[in-house]
Design a protein around this motif. Structure first.
Motif, short mmCIF file in Angstrom:
data_model
loop_
_atom_site.label_atom_id
_atom_site.label_comp_id
_atom_site.label_asym_id
_atom_site.label_seq_id
_atom_site.Cartn_x
_atom_site.Cartn_y
_atom_site.Cartn_z
N ASP A 19 -5.15 11.52 -10.83
CA ASP A 19 -6.13 10.59 -11.39
C ASP A 19 -5.55 9.63 -12.41
O ASP A 19 -6.31 8.94 -13.12
CB ASP A 19 -7.31 11.36 -12.01
CG ASP A 19 -7.99 12.28 -11.00
OD1 ASP A 19 -8.14 11.86 -9.85
OD2 ASP A 19 -8.35 13.40 -11.38
N ALA A 61 -2.66 9.53 -2.29
CA ALA A 61 -3.37 8.80 -1.24
C ALA A 61 -2.92 7.35 -1.31
O ALA A 61 -2.59 6.85 -2.39
CB ALA A 61 -4.87 8.91 -1.43
N PRO A 62 -2.89 6.63 -0.19
CA PRO A 62 -2.39 5.25 -0.20
C PRO A 62 -3.17 4.39 -1.20
O PRO A 62 -4.40 4.42 -1.24
CB PRO A 62 -2.63 4.78 1.24
CG PRO A 62 -2.71 6.03 2.05
CD PRO A 62 -3.30 7.07 1.16
N ARG A 63 -2.42 3.63 -1.99
CA ARG A 63 -3.03 2.77 -3.00
C ARG A 63 -2.14 1.57 -3.24
O ARG A 63 -0.92 1.68 -3.22
CB ARG A 63 -3.23 3.57 -4.29
CG ARG A 63 -4.00 2.84 -5.39
CD ARG A 63 -4.50 3.85 -6.43
NE ARG A 63 -3.43 4.53 -7.13
CZ ARG A 63 -2.79 4.05 -8.20
NH1 ARG A 63 -3.10 2.85 -8.66
NH2 ARG A 63 -1.84 4.75 -8.78
N GLN A 64 -2.76 0.41 -3.48
CA GLN A 64 -1.99 -0.81 -3.71
C GLN A 64 -1.27 -0.74 -5.05
O GLN A 64 -1.83 -0.30 -6.05
CB GLN A 64 -2.91 -2.03 -3.68
CG GLN A 64 -2.14 -3.35 -3.69
CD GLN A 64 -3.03 -4.54 -3.40
OE1 GLN A 64 -4.23 -4.40 -3.22
NE2 GLN A 64 -2.44 -5.73 -3.36
N TYR A 89 -0.15 6.60 -11.85
CA TYR A 89 0.96 6.86 -10.93
C TYR A 89 0.58 7.87 -9.85
O TYR A 89 1.46 8.49 -9.23
CB TYR A 89 2.18 7.34 -11.72
CG TYR A 89 2.66 6.31 -12.71
CD1 TYR A 89 3.44 5.24 -12.30
CD2 TYR A 89 2.28 6.37 -14.05
CE1 TYR A 89 3.86 4.26 -13.20
CE2 TYR A 89 2.69 5.40 -14.96
CZ TYR A 89 3.47 4.35 -14.53
OH TYR A 89 3.87 3.38 -15.42
N ASP A 90 -0.70 8.00 -9.60
CA ASP A 90 -1.18 8.90 -8.55
C ASP A 90 -1.24 8.13 -7.24
O ASP A 90 -2.18 7.37 -6.97
CB ASP A 90 -2.56 9.44 -8.93
CG ASP A 90 -3.06 10.49 -7.95
OD1 ASP A 90 -2.37 10.73 -6.93
OD2 ASP A 90 -4.14 11.07 -8.20
N PHE A 91 -0.21 8.32 -6.42
CA PHE A 91 -0.14 7.68 -5.11
C PHE A 91 -0.17 8.72 -3.99
O PHE A 91 0.37 8.50 -2.91
CB PHE A 91 1.11 6.81 -5.00
CG PHE A 91 1.07 5.56 -5.83
CD1 PHE A 91 0.45 4.42 -5.35
CD2 PHE A 91 1.62 5.54 -7.11
CE1 PHE A 91 0.39 3.26 -6.12
CE2 PHE A 91 1.57 4.39 -7.88
CZ PHE A 91 0.95 3.25 -7.39
N THR A 100 2.29 5.13 -0.64
CA THR A 100 1.99 6.56 -0.63
C THR A 100 3.21 7.32 -1.15
O THR A 100 4.32 7.15 -0.62
CB THR A 100 1.67 7.07 0.78
OG1 THR A 100 0.60 6.30 1.33
CG2 THR A 100 1.26 8.54 0.76
N LEU A 150 0.89 -1.15 0.00
CA LEU A 150 0.00 0.00 0.00
C LEU A 150 0.93 1.21 0.00
O LEU A 150 1.54 1.54 1.01
CB LEU A 150 -0.90 -0.01 1.23
CG LEU A 150 -2.14 0.89 1.20
CD1 LEU A 150 -3.11 0.45 0.11
CD2 LEU A 150 -2.83 0.89 2.55
#
Length: 309
Positions: A202, A209-212, A205-207, A179, A177
């Protein structure tokens, strides 16, 4: 006569149940463990630092296109150290012996002078001060121009971090996860030299906010960093076993993130490199983030690794 480790002298810092090993060759951390759990995807004592693992990158991080740049109306040519792209990569201190000095059980310094040479006719002293404490590992890197003329300077570091998995075992990069507090990413050509940038908003490669991570391939430099009230930008790798944060102060304007997809099968995507950089690739040509140090001038930037396991 006993053989010498490829990474030279080993100096271990200890604080509580945490231990970090700093090495002579490259001046960086080879190993970092908390309670026996590996934080760094480092390398054994009998091996070389593959793929930049833990190395300090001076007097430039990343690449210089063709190893060539203009300075004071002269064209300077560095040795090509990345055959695949024909570039000069990751500076001049990676395979040299840094002087290690223990300051205390959990503190040490690594020092190295880049001597004036073909392609880089400047003498610049570099120093990394390591402190292992309750908040993890802190590294203050300093450059001082010892030349009689202005010198171009950049700094970087190249730690690979494990994603904390269950029961102290690392997870794959896919499971992280992630950020990355950045507004933009740099675009590159086939030789991995920047040729533009774009907003990450959007997109894949928009991390911010936390993203897997999933199966996304990442080998990108991010810029326009969002900073917390303390002035630090924080990249966070979170998994079922906790989180690891790489933080950097305002001196570090760029972050390279690499999921290791070009590595050998046993190393591919087993960890994620998070590389603080004061300037991006080819800064000696573009000038982006590049520091021009006057004679006697010093430049310092601090970064660190905070595990929560």
């Amino acid at each position: 006569m006993d053989p010498i480790a490829p990474s030279g002298r080993q100096l271990e810092l200890v604080h509580g149940d945490a231990a970090v090993t700093i090495v002579e060759v490259g001046g960086g951390p080879r190993d970092y463990r908390v309670g026996g759990v590996a934080v760094l995807d480092g390398y054994p004592v009998d091996a070389m630092a593959s793929h930049g693992r833990g190395q300090l990158l001076v007097p430039w991080p990343n690449r210089i296109a063709g190893g060539r740049y203009r300075w004071d109306d002269a064209t300077l040519q560095l040795a090509i150290s990345e055959a695949k792209t024909g570039n000069a990569i990751h500076g001049l201190g990676r395979w040299s012996a840094w002087e290690l000095e223990r300051v205390g059980p959990a503190t040490a310094t690594a020092s190295f002078i880049v001597r004036a040479q073909s392609g880089y006719p400047f003498t610049v002293a570099f120093r990394a001060a390591y402190v292992l404490g309750d908040d993890g590992l802190t590294v203050a890197m300093t450059a001082t121009n010892l030349s009689a003329r202005p010198a171009p300077v950049g700094m970087g570091a190249h730690p690979y971090l494990y994603v904390p998995g269950p029961n102290g075992t690392p997870a794959r990069a896919d499971d992280a996860l992630l950020t990355v507090p950045a507004e933009r990413r740099l675009l590159v050509d086939e030789a991995l030299i920047p040729n533009g940038d774009e907003k990450v908003a959007d997109g894949p490669y928009d991390f911010r906010a936390p993203r897997q991570v999933g199966d996304l391939v990442i080998d990108h430099c991010f810029s326009e960093l969002r900073r917390d009230p303390d002035g630090r930008a924080r990249v966070i790798l979170a998994g079922d076993g906790g989180a690891v944060t790489v933080w950097m102060d305002e001196a570090w304007e760029y972050i390279q993130v690499f999921t290791g997809d070009t590595l050998s099968a046993d190393q591919r995507r087993r960890s994620i490199a998070v590389e603080p950089q004061t300037c991006p690739a080819d800064a000696f040509n573009s000038g982006h983030g590049l520091r021009t140090l006057e004679p006697g001038e010093t430049f310092t930037g601090t970064w660190g690794i905070t595990p929560t396991l």
